[in-house]
Design a protein around this motif. Structure first.
Motif, PDB file in Angstrom:
ATOM      1  N   PHE A  87       2.726  -2.517   5.836  1.00 28.95           N
ATOM      2  CA  PHE A  87       3.777  -1.562   6.192  1.00 28.95           C
ATOM      3  C   PHE A  87       3.898  -0.484   5.125  1.00 28.95           C
ATOM      4  CE2 PHE A  87       8.088  -0.065   5.568  1.00 28.95           C
ATOM      5  CZ  PHE A  87       8.478   0.329   6.836  1.00 28.95           C
ATOM      6  N   LEU A  88       3.940  -0.896   3.870  1.00 29.10           N
ATOM      7  CA  LEU A  88       4.139   0.040   2.775  1.00 29.10           C
ATOM      8  C   LEU A  88       2.915   0.919   2.559  1.00 29.10           C
ATOM      9  CD1 LEU A  88       5.870  -2.614   0.588  1.00 29.10           C
ATOM     10  CD2 LEU A  88       6.974  -0.595   1.512  1.00 29.10           C
ATOM     11  N   LEU A  89       1.733   0.371   2.806  1.00 29.49           N
ATOM     12  CA  LEU A  89       0.521   1.183   2.707  1.00 29.49           C
ATOM     13  C   LEU A  89       0.538   2.284   3.759  1.00 29.49           C
ATOM     14  CD1 LEU A  89      -2.269   1.730   1.525  1.00 29.49           C
ATOM     15  CD2 LEU A  89      -3.203   0.050   3.137  1.00 29.49           C
ATOM     16  N   GLY A  90       0.913   1.941   4.977  1.00 31.32           N
ATOM     17  CA  GLY A  90       1.005   2.954   6.029  1.00 31.32           C
ATOM     18  C   GLY A  90       2.022   4.019   5.707  1.00 31.32           C
ATOM     19  N   ARG A  91       3.164   3.618   5.154  1.00 32.03           N
ATOM     20  CA  ARG A  91       4.191   4.589   4.801  1.00 32.03           C
ATOM     21  C   ARG A  91       3.732   5.495   3.670  1.00 32.03           C
ATOM     22  NH1 ARG A  91      10.133   2.437   3.381  1.00 32.03           N
ATOM     23  NH2 ARG A  91       9.114   1.895   1.428  1.00 32.03           N
ATOM     24  N   ALA A  92       2.980   4.949   2.727  1.00 32.02           N
ATOM     25  CA  ALA A  92       2.484   5.752   1.607  1.00 32.02           C
ATOM     26  C   ALA A  92       1.549   6.863   2.086  1.00 32.02           C
ATOM     27  CB  ALA A  92       1.765   4.859   0.600  1.00 32.02           C
ATOM     28  N   LEU A  93       0.774   6.590   3.115  1.00 27.34           N
ATOM     29  CA  LEU A  93      -0.214   7.555   3.587  1.00 27.34           C
ATOM     30  C   LEU A  93       0.412   8.721   4.355  1.00 27.34           C
ATOM     31  CD1 LEU A  93      -3.011   5.106   4.803  1.00 27.34           C
ATOM     32  CD2 LEU A  93      -2.973   6.459   2.701  1.00 27.34           C
ATOM     33  N   THR A  94       1.626   8.537   4.870  1.00 29.10           N
ATOM     34  CA  THR A  94       2.187   9.556   5.759  1.00 29.10           C
ATOM     35  C   THR A  94       3.530  10.126   5.303  1.00 29.10           C
ATOM     36  OG1 THR A  94       3.276   7.849   7.109  1.00 29.10           O
ATOM     37  CG2 THR A  94       1.047   8.529   7.764  1.00 29.10           C
ATOM     38  N   SER A  95       4.096   9.668   4.200  1.00 30.76           N
ATOM     39  CA  SER A  95       5.451  10.093   3.822  1.00 30.76           C
ATOM     40  C   SER A  95       5.531  11.582   3.513  1.00 30.76           C
ATOM     41  CB  SER A  95       5.941   9.282   2.616  1.00 30.76           C
ATOM     42  OG  SER A  95       6.205   7.949   2.988  1.00 30.76           O
ATOM     43  N   VAL A  96       4.523  12.129   2.819  1.00 31.89           N
ATOM     44  CA  VAL A  96       4.537  13.562   2.530  1.00 31.89           C
ATOM     45  C   VAL A  96       4.458  14.364   3.829  1.00 31.89           C
ATOM     46  CG1 VAL A  96       3.298  15.451   1.430  1.00 31.89           C
ATOM     47  CG2 VAL A  96       3.574  13.295   0.216  1.00 31.89           C
ATOM     48  N   PHE A  97       3.643  13.908   4.761  1.00 37.05           N
ATOM     49  CA  PHE A  97       3.541  14.577   6.060  1.00 37.05           C
ATOM     50  C   PHE A  97       4.894  14.620   6.765  1.00 37.05           C
ATOM     51  CE2 PHE A  97       3.222  13.903  10.672  1.00 37.05           C
ATOM     52  CZ  PHE A  97       2.651  15.111  11.052  1.00 37.05           C
ATOM     53  N   TRP A  98       5.591  13.481   6.821  1.00 37.44           N
ATOM     54  CA  TRP A  98       6.883  13.454   7.499  1.00 37.44           C
ATOM     55  C   TRP A  98       7.921  14.282   6.754  1.00 37.44           C
ATOM     56  CZ3 TRP A  98       6.568  12.498  12.235  1.00 37.44           C
ATOM     57  CH2 TRP A  98       5.733  11.509  12.754  1.00 37.44           C
TER      58      TRP A  98
END
Length: 485
Positions: A87-98
């Motif tokens: 979960f946290l890996l997925g969030r790390a990859l997209t947080s700047v985008f969001w």
């Protein structure tokens, strides 16, 4: 010029009635008293999206065991950590985008999309019958739910400046409460056919998928919140509604406030927003401190639940999922009382930076005591570990709130979403290490019960204290630089 004149000038000249951000600013100017409605709204939305993050931890040990992939009992914690980290890996990859999306198109659209993501992928996680399905659904849940960064920006913009600490405290409290109430729900409602045979048969869907019920309950709550989010206000100022150049608008604001306050306003408008956020050291230093404490907190959340259900022979507490749920339910209640009634008083009296440091120092002896509490049994064990859990999470959320305030004061509105996105990316990378590293360390520690140096779980809590001490050291100058007040 009186304050009423200032308000009138701002309302008539400097706000566009079609801009959603201007509508919120107008309402804030005329707002009187504590914004209870806004605080409650923030609380509910953040809580709904935080519940699934750690709701799996009380039953993850048993879910992984049912996958039949662990060759030894000690290996279960390792695989459980891998699932927790996705979960946290997925969030790390997209947080700047969001965060960038929130700065360009608004906070509201990201909040709505992220909440619906919880509904879909948290529901799909419950019936997982193998490791790869569990990993895939958790990864998609993390990567598509980019709500926390924009929500921090939303909270700081929704209320007047004097209530920003309360609003950001609500974000951190709701998030931390979700990390506690979620596992409580997971512990209570996992394996319902075994716990409530009169209500759920082994042949029912909840008997065949013993970990589906807590996921479904959380997802249904998130669905209600997602629908309600359509009525949220948008706090971002939309450029298409502002035909007056930014510099001209600033001059009008300065003239409205009077010549005595021009200098202060100009100083407040001067931030590193004109350049790269990565060169904004007040922002970046607060993010790095935040990352260290986040690593510690996520590792603690993972380790506590796995340690609590582990057998006594491995240094655990031998709790059932119900037992873990009860401890975490009391923890959530204590956290709620503290953040709403005590934290605002302490913040006004001592300041958030002192609270952050004192809370960090207090965590070290508290965690050291955990290995010795595990030697107890019965009611004494339950009472002491519940009190310790409440205190530990109160201290952790106090630290997080202070760092939230630092980050959001380091930038202006038009970069706040991206800044929080950077914070979420960095924090998620550190937090992703937490479950995987925590699970692996717990598995290793449980295999060295007879070691001469810090046997069993003592080595786990020692390592966690080292990480906490590093975080405390980073809150002092010259490393941590404070932004504008």
């Amino acid at each position: 010029m009186t304050m009423e004149d200032v308000k009138e000038t701002l309302l008539e000249k400097d706000y566009n009635e079609n801009c959603p951000g201007c509508k919120v600013d107008r309402r804030k100017l005329l707002q009187q008293g504590v914004p209870y409605k806004e605080v409650f709204t923030i609380w509910v939305v953040v809580l709904a999206t935080a519940l699934p993050i750690s709701s799996l931890f009380p039953f993850l040990y048993f879910m992984v065991r049912d996958f039949n992939i662990a060759k030894e009992e000690e290996d279960i914690s390792y695989y459980a950590g891998c699932v927790g980290s996705t979960f946290l890996l997925g969030r790390a990859l997209t947080s700047v985008f969001w965060g960038t999306v929130a700065d360009r198109y608004g906070r509201k659209i990201v909040i709505i999309f992220g909440t619906f993501t919880v509904v879909v992928f948290n529901t799909l996680f419950g019936p997982s019958k193998n490791l790869w399905m569990a990993i895939a659904t958790r990864f998609l849940l993390g990567s598509l739910n980019g709500i926390l960064g924009p929500m921090k920006a939303f909270a700081s913009e929704l209320v007047r400046q004097e209530y920003q600490a309360l609003a950001l405290s609500t974000v951190s409290t709701a998030w931390s409460a979700g990390l506690i109430i979620g596992p409580a729900l997971g512990g209570f409602f996992a394996q319902p056919a075994d716990k409530f045979p009169a209500l759920f048969s082994q042949e029912s869907i909840f008997g065949r998928f013993p970990y589906f019920l807590p996921c479904l309950i959380i997802s249904l709550g998130a669905l209600v919140v997602a629908i309600a989010c359509f009525w949220l206000p948008e706090t971002l100022h939309m450029p298409e509604f502002h035909k007056v150049p930014r510099n001209d608008s600033l001059e009008k604001l300065e003239s409205a406030y009077g010549s005595d306050e021009k200098e202060d306003m100009s100083d407040n408008m001067k931030t590193d927003s004109s350049g790269s956020l990565y060169t904004n050291w007040p922002l970046m230093s607060s993010i790095l401190v935040y990352c260290v404490f986040s690593l510690h907190d996520m590792a603690y959340t993972e380790i506590f639940s796995l340690w609590a259900v582990s057998p006594k022979k491995l240094g655990g507490l031998n709790f059932s999922t119900d037992g873990v749920g009860r401890v975490l339910a009391f923890t959530g209640l204590g956290l709620l009382v503290f953040q709403f009634f005590l934290f605002p008083l302490l913040e006004r009296r001592f300041g958030f930076l002192i609270i952050t440091r004192v809370s960090g120092f207090a965590c070290i002896p508290l965690l050291t005591s955990y290995s010795y509490i595990a030697l107890l049994s019965g009611v004494t064990l339950t009472v002491l570990i519940t009190c310790a859990s409440v205190l530990k999470n109160v201290l952790s959320v106090s630290i997080t709130t202070g760092l939230f305030i630092l980050q959001n004061r380091a930038v202006d509105q038009h970069q706040r979403g991206a800044a929080n996105g950077i914070a979420m990316t960095a924090m998620s990378l550190f937090k992703a290490i937490g479950p995987a590293g925590g699970g692996a360390l717990l598995s290793w520690a449980q295999g060295r019960q007879d070691a001469a140096f810090l046997p069993g779980t003592q080595i786990i809590f020692f390592i966690m204290n080292v990480v906490e001490a590093i975080g405390i050291a980073l809150t002092f100058e010259p490393f941590l630089v404070l932004g504008k007040p």
